[in-house]
Design an enzyme around this catalytic site. Structure first.
Site, PDB file in Angstrom:
ATOM      1  N   ASP A  95      44.446  26.943 103.645  1.00 42.25           N
ATOM      2  CA  ASP A  95      43.559  26.063 103.935  1.00 42.25           C
ATOM      3  C   ASP A  95      42.051  27.243 104.628  1.00 42.25           C
ATOM      4  O   ASP A  95      41.529  26.581 105.448  1.00 42.25           O
ATOM      5  CB  ASP A  95      43.872  25.017 104.931  1.00 42.25           C
ATOM      6  N   LYS A 127      38.173  28.124 100.037  1.00 44.89           N
ATOM      7  CA  LYS A 127      38.817  27.744  98.488  1.00 44.89           C
ATOM      8  C   LYS A 127      39.135  29.002  97.211  1.00 44.89           C
ATOM      9  O   LYS A 127      39.991  29.043  96.974  1.00 44.89           O
ATOM     10  CB  LYS A 127      38.617  26.361  97.941  1.00 44.89           C
ATOM     11  N   ASP A 172      45.205  22.585 100.735  1.00 44.69           N
ATOM     12  CA  ASP A 172      44.340  21.567 100.964  1.00 44.69           C
ATOM     13  C   ASP A 172      43.196  21.695 100.377  1.00 44.69           C
ATOM     14  O   ASP A 172      42.890  22.297  99.678  1.00 44.69           O
ATOM     15  CB  ASP A 172      44.699  21.460 102.565  1.00 44.69           C
ATOM     16  N   ASN A 173      42.612  19.977 100.511  1.00 48.18           N
ATOM     17  CA  ASN A 173      41.457  20.543  99.912  1.00 48.18           C
ATOM     18  C   ASN A 173      41.359  20.628  97.741  1.00 48.18           C
ATOM     19  O   ASN A 173      40.074  21.093  97.317  1.00 48.18           O
ATOM     20  CB  ASN A 173      40.288  20.899 100.610  1.00 48.18           C
ATOM     21  N   GLU A 196      39.133  14.559 105.521  1.00 49.29           N
ATOM     22  CA  GLU A 196      39.007  14.481 106.967  1.00 49.29           C
ATOM     23  C   GLU A 196      38.076  13.200 107.665  1.00 49.29           C
ATOM     24  O   GLU A 196      36.867  14.124 106.732  1.00 49.29           O
ATOM     25  CB  GLU A 196      39.373  15.622 108.115  1.00 49.29           C
TER      26      GLU A 196
HETATM   27  C1  LU1 Z   1      40.554  35.214 103.348  1.00 50.53           C
HETATM   28  C2  LU1 Z   1      40.783  35.164 105.120  1.00 50.53           C
HETATM   29  N1  LU1 Z   1      40.866  35.352 105.727  1.00 50.53           N
HETATM   30  C3  LU1 Z   1      41.441  35.185 107.430  1.00 50.53           C
HETATM   31  N2  LU1 Z   1      40.731  34.024 107.471  1.00 50.53           N
HETATM   32  C4  LU1 Z   1      40.253  32.984 106.307  1.00 50.53           C
HETATM   33  C5  LU1 Z   1      39.672  33.369 104.935  1.00 50.53           C
HETATM   34  N3  LU1 Z   1      38.530  32.809 104.306  1.00 50.53           N
HETATM   35  C6  LU1 Z   1      38.300  32.239 105.198  1.00 50.53           C
HETATM   36  N4  LU1 Z   1      39.027  32.212 106.574  1.00 50.53           N
HETATM   37  C7  LU1 Z   1      38.930  31.292 107.477  1.00 50.53           C
HETATM   38  O1  LU1 Z   1      39.377  30.317 107.739  1.00 50.53           O
HETATM   39  C8  LU1 Z   1      38.979  29.133 107.783  1.00 50.53           C
HETATM   40  C9  LU1 Z   1      37.570  28.463 106.675  1.00 50.53           C
HETATM   41  C10 LU1 Z   1      38.361  27.372 105.908  1.00 50.53           C
HETATM   42  C11 LU1 Z   1      37.802  26.819 105.516  1.00 50.53           C
HETATM   43  N5  LU1 Z   1      37.606  25.651 104.350  1.00 50.53           N
HETATM   44  C12 LU1 Z   1      37.319  24.802 103.870  1.00 50.53           C
HETATM   45  O2  LU1 Z   1      36.030  25.194 103.495  1.00 50.53           O
HETATM   46  C13 LU1 Z   1      37.065  23.426 104.025  1.00 50.53           C
HETATM   47  C14 LU1 Z   1      35.781  22.689 103.405  1.00 50.53           C
HETATM   48  C15 LU1 Z   1      35.442  21.306 104.427  1.00 50.53           C
HETATM   49  C16 LU1 Z   1      35.168  20.247 103.454  1.00 50.53           C
HETATM   50  C17 LU1 Z   1      34.728  19.751 102.725  1.00 50.53           C
HETATM   51  C18 LU1 Z   1      33.018  19.204 102.574  1.00 50.53           C
HETATM   52  C19 LU1 Z   1      32.439  18.836 102.848  1.00 50.53           C
HETATM   53  F1  LU1 Z   1      31.099  17.900 101.941  1.00 50.53           F
HETATM   54  C20 LU1 Z   1      32.191  20.214 104.100  1.00 50.53           C
HETATM   55  C21 LU1 Z   1      33.185  20.867 103.827  1.00 50.53           C
HETATM   56  C22 LU1 Z   1      37.012  20.983 103.896  1.00 50.53           C
HETATM   57  C23 LU1 Z   1      38.004  21.374 104.314  1.00 50.53           C
HETATM   58  O3  LU1 Z   1      39.573  20.457 104.929  1.00 50.53           O
HETATM   59  C24 LU1 Z   1      38.350  22.969 104.737  1.00 50.53           C
HETATM   60  O4  LU1 Z   1      38.947  22.982 104.536  1.00 50.53           O
HETATM   61  C25 LU1 Z   1      37.725  29.835 108.886  1.00 50.53           C
HETATM   62  C26 LU1 Z   1      37.813  30.920 107.937  1.00 50.53           C
HETATM   63  O5  LU1 Z   1      36.778  32.134 108.946  1.00 50.53           O
HETATM   64 MG    MG Z   2      40.953  22.086 104.806  1.00 55.97          MG
END
Ligand code: LU1
Ligand code: MG
Length: 215
Positions: free
Chosen positions: A142, A145, A170-171, A200
């Site tokens: 999650d 992406k 997810d997603n 969500e």
């Molecule tokens: C490589 C890596 N390593 C460790 N932590 C990592 C990482 N890449 C991201 N992360 C961490 O995970 C989190 C990132 C999650 C990414 N999730 C998303 O981008 C995401 C975006 C949406 C979404 C849908 C429609 C829309 F209009 C707008 C947004 C819905 C979701 O359920 C999501 O999970 C926070 C970040 O710091």
């Molecule tokens: Mg998600």
């Protein structure tokens, strides 16, 4: 100074949830996101209909979550784990990690969870040596992406998946993970299944892909 959305989400947990009660923490976050501010938690529809049932049916001893964010799905998963089971969750944003630690602690599931502040690409190869992980029974993807496919290949290379290991992503519709889906659905090493749902806190289409590693 201005608070961030994760900080406001945490304030809602402290205000509305009962310490030590993971279900009340999940409920407080869903109410905050439905009534106050949208946030990218897996949410209650995907959470209860798909994530919770996959966790329960897998009955995992060792779980990896990629992308802790505020700890919402961390708490959902941890609250369903059998005794002595462990959940490792990776989050590279220190501000998110700080909020997630407090959400996890408030829910009373901290002893089942190891939150690692760092990048999945750096930490997946260290899982065996650092945490004594042999293989993961369940991985919840999650995070960004465009990292789903890269990290899945990395877990394969590091021997972190065994016959029967479950990947739950997810997603896969919104925002989407097209390269991951193309790979996992065409690979003879996985048996995949799509679970249709909604993004969500919205009526937009989304869903999760469950893939079993065949070894
Ligand atoms: C490589 C890596 N390593 C460790 N932590 C990592 C990482 N890449 C991201 N992360 C961490 O995970 C989190 C990132 C999650 C990414 N999730 C998303 O981008 C995401 C975006 C949406 C979404 C849908 C429609 C829309 F209009 C707008 C947004 C819905 C979701 O359920 C999501 O999970 C926070 C970040 O710091
Ligand atoms: Mg998600």
């Amino acid at each position: 100074t201005q608070s961030t959305r994760p900080q406001r989400l945490l304030a809602a947990v402290h205000k509305k949830a009962t310490r030590g009660n993971p279900r009340s923490v999940v409920k407080a976050i869903d109410e905050f996101c439905n009534q106050n501010e949208w946030a990218m938690n897996v949410g209650n529809e995907k959470g209860s209909e798909i994530l919770d049932s996959v966790v329960s049916e897998t009955n995992p001893g060792c779980v990896l979550e990629l992308g802790t964010y505020c700890g919402y799905s961390t708490v959902r998963i941890a609250s369903l784990l059998p005794p002595h089971a462990q959940l490792i969750t990776l989050e590279f944003n220190p501000d998110n990690a700080a909020v997630a630690r407090q959400v996890i602690a408030w829910a009373g599931v901290a002893e089942k969870v190891r939150l690692v502040e760092g990048e999945s690409g750096e930490w997946i190869p260290k899982m065996k040596e650092q945490f004594g992980v042999k293989t993961f029974d369940l991985v919840f993807l999650d995070h960004w992406k465009n990292r789903y496919l890269l990290d899945t290949k990395l877990m394969e290379e590091c021997g972190l998946l065994k016959k029967g290991s479950v990947l739950l992503a997810d997603n896969v519709v919104c925002p989407g993970a097209p390269d991951y889906l193309e790979y996992i659905r065409n690979s003879p090493q996985y048996k995949s299944q799509f679970f249709k749902s909604h993004l969500e806190y919205t009526k937009a289409e989304d869903g999760l892909e469950k893939s079993v590693f065949l070894g």
